[in-house]
Motif scaffolding. Structure first.
Motif, PDB file in Angstrom:
ATOM      1  N   ILE A 130       1.078  -1.481   0.199  1.00 46.98           N
ATOM      2  CA  ILE A 130      -0.196   0.004  -0.045  1.00 46.98           C
ATOM      3  C   ILE A 130       1.043   1.574  -0.241  1.00 46.98           C
ATOM      4  O   ILE A 130       1.608   1.158   0.767  1.00 46.98           O
ATOM      5  CB  ILE A 130      -1.043  -0.130   1.417  1.00 46.98           C
ATOM      6  N   LYS A 131       0.894   2.229  -1.133  1.00 48.57           N
ATOM      7  CA  LYS A 131       1.630   3.166  -0.778  1.00 48.57           C
ATOM      8  C   LYS A 131       0.346   3.832  -1.178  1.00 48.57           C
ATOM      9  O   LYS A 131      -0.216   4.429  -2.122  1.00 48.57           O
ATOM     10  CB  LYS A 131       2.346   4.231  -2.374  1.00 48.57           C
ATOM     11  N   SER A 132       0.547   5.429  -0.855  1.00 53.12           N
ATOM     12  CA  SER A 132      -0.564   6.045  -0.533  1.00 53.12           C
ATOM     13  C   SER A 132       0.244   7.488   0.393  1.00 53.12           C
ATOM     14  O   SER A 132       1.334   7.883   0.557  1.00 53.12           O
ATOM     15  CB  SER A 132      -1.459   5.717   0.484  1.00 53.12           C
ATOM     16  N   ASN A 133      -0.522   8.804   0.081  1.00 55.05           N
ATOM     17  CA  ASN A 133      -0.255  10.085   0.767  1.00 55.05           C
ATOM     18  C   ASN A 133      -2.147  10.730   0.894  1.00 55.05           C
ATOM     19  O   ASN A 133      -2.506  11.276   0.113  1.00 55.05           O
ATOM     20  CB  ASN A 133       0.653  11.341   0.008  1.00 55.05           C
ATOM     21  N   GLU A 134      -1.946  11.449   1.845  1.00 55.72           N
ATOM     22  CA  GLU A 134      -3.193  11.726   1.927  1.00 55.72           C
ATOM     23  C   GLU A 134      -3.469  12.699   1.270  1.00 55.72           C
ATOM     24  O   GLU A 134      -2.859  14.189   0.957  1.00 55.72           O
ATOM     25  CB  GLU A 134      -2.780  12.142   3.951  1.00 55.72           C
TER      26      GLU A 134
END
Length: 148
Positions: A130-134
């Motif tokens: 899981i790769k994410s940025n707010e």
């Protein structure tokens, strides 16, 4: 147990979901096909959870990309949305019954979706990333064993 033609099954699941939610134009699919070493029931549950999350946390008329690719003896499934995303701390905290910012956002469900996906992936000796940025979206990649 084998999921025959997982790529085609995934595409059917996405199309059915998109139609039911009146978001046919939001999903972009690029699909390769393979048979997987898991039951179609587990595969279906995993994909529905991921597609539902991507749609739930992305505004209508926002593109959600669903891609599959054969990578050696692995089948990579990637789902990328432009929803509200996760912080690094939130990604580390993903577990059963955990929901983030529930008071700020109306959320249905019990917070089991990603925990279920994670359990299914690990039961089948796969990998989950899981790769994410707010406020910038989330990229989820699952790699599962191909059955010949």
């Amino acid at each position: 147990m084998t999921t025959v033609s997982a790529g085609n099954l995934l595409k059917d699941i996405v199309n059915d979901y998109a139609f039911a939610m009146n978001r046919e134009h939001d999903f972009i699919c690029e699909i390769e096909d393979a048979n997987l070493c898991m039951s179609s029931e587990f595969f279906d549950k995993m994909i529905v959870e991921l597609i539902d999350n991507a749609a739930k946390y992305s505004e209508p008329n926002t593109k959600i990309y669903v891609r599959t690719k054969v990578n050696g003896n692995m089948f990579d499934i990637t789902i990328c949305d432009k929803g509200r995303g996760f912080s690094k701390e939130q990604i580390e905290m993903i577990d059963a019954y955990v929901q983030f910012e529930r008071k700020s956002f109306e959320q249905q469900g019990a917070g089991l979706g990603l925990a279920i996906v994670s359990k299914i992936v690990h039961m089948h000796k796969g990998r989950l990333s899981i790769k994410s940025n707010e406020n910038c979206g989330t990229l989820i990649t699952i790699s599962l064993l191909i059955c010949e």
